[in-house]
Scaffold this motif. Sequence first.
Motif, mmCIF file in Angstrom:
data_model
loop_
_atom_site.group_PDB
_atom_site.id
_atom_site.type_symbol
_atom_site.label_atom_id
_atom_site.label_comp_id
_atom_site.label_asym_id
_atom_site.label_seq_id
_atom_site.Cartn_x
_atom_site.Cartn_y
_atom_site.Cartn_z
ATOM 1 N N VAL A 1 32.871 49.725 31.631
ATOM 2 C CA VAL A 1 32.989 49.150 32.977
ATOM 3 C C VAL A 1 31.791 49.663 33.769
ATOM 4 N N TYR B 1 33.817 53.071 27.418
ATOM 5 C CA TYR B 1 35.033 53.133 26.604
ATOM 6 C C TYR B 1 34.604 53.483 25.190
ATOM 7 N N TYR C 1 43.806 40.846 25.152
ATOM 8 C CA TYR C 1 43.533 40.902 26.585
ATOM 9 C C TYR C 1 42.069 41.048 26.960
ATOM 10 N N LYS D 1 54.088 35.789 26.003
ATOM 11 C CA LYS D 1 52.653 35.651 26.270
ATOM 12 C C LYS D 1 52.329 34.254 26.793
ATOM 13 N N PHE E 1 38.616 42.632 35.545
ATOM 14 C CA PHE E 1 38.426 44.058 35.828
ATOM 15 C C PHE E 1 37.051 44.582 35.439
ATOM 16 N N MET F 1 51.269 40.847 30.950
ATOM 17 C CA MET F 1 51.746 41.496 29.728
ATOM 18 C C MET F 1 51.493 43.001 29.802
ATOM 19 N N VAL F 2 50.377 43.380 30.404
ATOM 20 C CA VAL F 2 50.062 44.797 30.607
ATOM 21 C C VAL F 2 49.883 45.041 32.096
ATOM 22 N N GLU F 3 50.629 45.974 32.636
ATOM 23 C CA GLU F 3 50.458 46.301 34.043
ATOM 24 C C GLU F 3 49.317 47.296 34.165
ATOM 25 N N LEU F 4 48.282 46.871 34.864
ATOM 26 C CA LEU F 4 47.060 47.675 34.869
ATOM 27 C C LEU F 4 46.968 48.627 36.059
ATOM 28 N N ARG G 1 42.714 31.948 40.876
ATOM 29 C CA ARG G 1 42.901 31.995 42.316
ATOM 30 C C ARG G 1 42.189 30.814 42.980
ATOM 31 N N PHE H 1 48.170 36.536 34.747
ATOM 32 C CA PHE H 1 47.819 37.636 35.640
ATOM 33 C C PHE H 1 47.815 37.204 37.097
ATOM 34 N N SER I 1 48.473 51.298 36.646
ATOM 35 C CA SER I 1 48.455 52.701 36.243
ATOM 36 C C SER I 1 47.666 52.868 34.958
ATOM 37 N N SER I 2 46.629 52.069 34.822
ATOM 38 C CA SER I 2 45.829 52.112 33.607
ATOM 39 C C SER I 2 44.441 52.644 33.891
ATOM 40 N N CYS I 3 43.865 53.259 32.872
ATOM 41 C CA CYS I 3 42.494 53.721 33.001
ATOM 42 C C CYS I 3 41.518 52.588 32.727
ATOM 43 N N ALA I 4 42.001 51.367 32.656
ATOM 44 C CA ALA I 4 41.129 50.271 32.249
ATOM 45 C C ALA I 4 40.679 49.384 33.396
ATOM 46 N N CYS I 5 41.322 49.482 34.537
ATOM 47 C CA CYS I 5 40.963 48.519 35.571
ATOM 48 C C CYS I 5 39.766 49.021 36.358
ATOM 49 N N GLY I 6 38.759 48.193 36.428
ATOM 50 C CA GLY I 6 37.498 48.635 37.022
ATOM 51 C C GLY I 6 37.440 48.513 38.526
ATOM 52 N N HIS I 7 38.389 47.827 39.113
ATOM 53 C CA HIS I 7 38.292 47.613 40.563
ATOM 54 C C HIS I 7 39.589 48.009 41.250
#
Lengths: 291, 176
Positions: free
Chosen positions: A14, A36, A59, B154, A67, B165-168, B22, B159, B170-176
């Motif tokens: 990212v 990552y 995903y 699925k 993201f 499917m994955v709640e982001l 959106r 989103f 609380s994830s270390c993956a969301c960049g914003h």
Amino acid sequence: MKDYSIWVLEYSYVPDYHKSGVIYGAHNEGYVKLPYCYVLIKGKGRTILVDVGFNNKEYGKVLADRFGVKNWQSPKVVLDEVGVKPEDVDTVFVTHAHFDHFGNIEDFPNATFYLQEREISKWMWAMSLPEQFGWLMGAMDPGDIIRGAELARDGRLVLIDGDREDVLPGIDLFAAFDTHTFGSQFVRVKNGETGTEDSWILAGDLVYVFDNAEGRDGDGVYVPVGLASGSQTNLLLATDKMMTLVDRDPTRVIPIHEQRLVERFPSRVSEKGLHIVEITLADGETSKVRQ
Amino acid sequence: MISLDRDTSRLIDEVNAGKVSRESLAAYSWTPQESERLARYFVLARSQFNSVKKIIQFVSGCIILSESASLGGGREVFHSLSAAKDLLDKADEETRSLPVPAGVSRHHQHLLDALSCLREIFRRFVLTEQVLHLKRDQSDQLLYLLKMANESLKSASNFELGLDMVELNSSCACGH
């Protein structure tokens, strides 16, 4: 004598991750690049990975579009840079079950996976809580958990209960309960003759960047990562345990989301634009980053 | 301007294909009544969607723990299966009673299909002690049904509409 080589392999990144995500309390301090990575450990006839990254088929595009996750490359492409095929991997240590660490299970058909039992059992406890506690269940992909169940059925998932020294010769697993996740764990690789003087810690998401273990100004004051379903206190205690295990040399704690690893260790950039960082080389192993 | 019917039709296609964005949502011009009905459907469906996801995870987690019951996983397994069954009954009833606006029936059907697979799991297996002693062919069947449920879910995921499917968060993956 060094038995194991260790490489940190970037598989995606990212470009602009919020800094407060990696350093607790760093609000309004802008963004940092967040690589990552997974870690390849090779030696003693073993080919081992620490984590497997996320499953792009499920995903990847959604993440990329929404993201800002860029340049995902498959394990086949990433591992080829160091002369390894996914089929060669015989062991995977899963530091925690978030989808970006536990997502690529099916790409490693010959591996046995090691995970803390508590990572599953306490997550299930969290699921049994009322809806208002839903935050505790985030980042777990149901598809990954089904694939985990398939691994269990096939006898390829080993659940660990706490620390496990010498899970493989010269490699230890240490539990870090109620930290980043309910059942996180980290890995110690012991290369030294006596078993500890040349050790490396692969920290998973317990330490994202150097600052977490070395202090924001290098002052040695631990700062927790920005995301925890457990407690900040437990994160700091886990960090201190890591430091103790490497004779308090912070350069031996390897944070896989740290872009500055390339400044501290030999590295190169692959044709795909991803970094390969060489942490240490076993006796007789050839460098994968130096010509 | 595109007619309301075509707007709605296109939106539904996009929702069913998981492609709605959106921007495309903003481009539609619905009557307040149509907008209200769709919004109401997706808001209510979110709860059922999350329940289905949770049940899939519960049952999968139980299989994982059942393989290592010696670690003490048995207690969690029994507790979780009981919770999953209660959740399934509730989700099943609420999904069937959802007010489904014309055109989103396919989306609704995806949810029903997922629930159907999960009901079949609980019908075939007495998921209490049995899950701790599954034979290979039984676990194959159970996992097949779980995967089918996951695929249906699925198909209903999106989103943009909060059906993740994955709640982001609380994830270390969301960049914003």
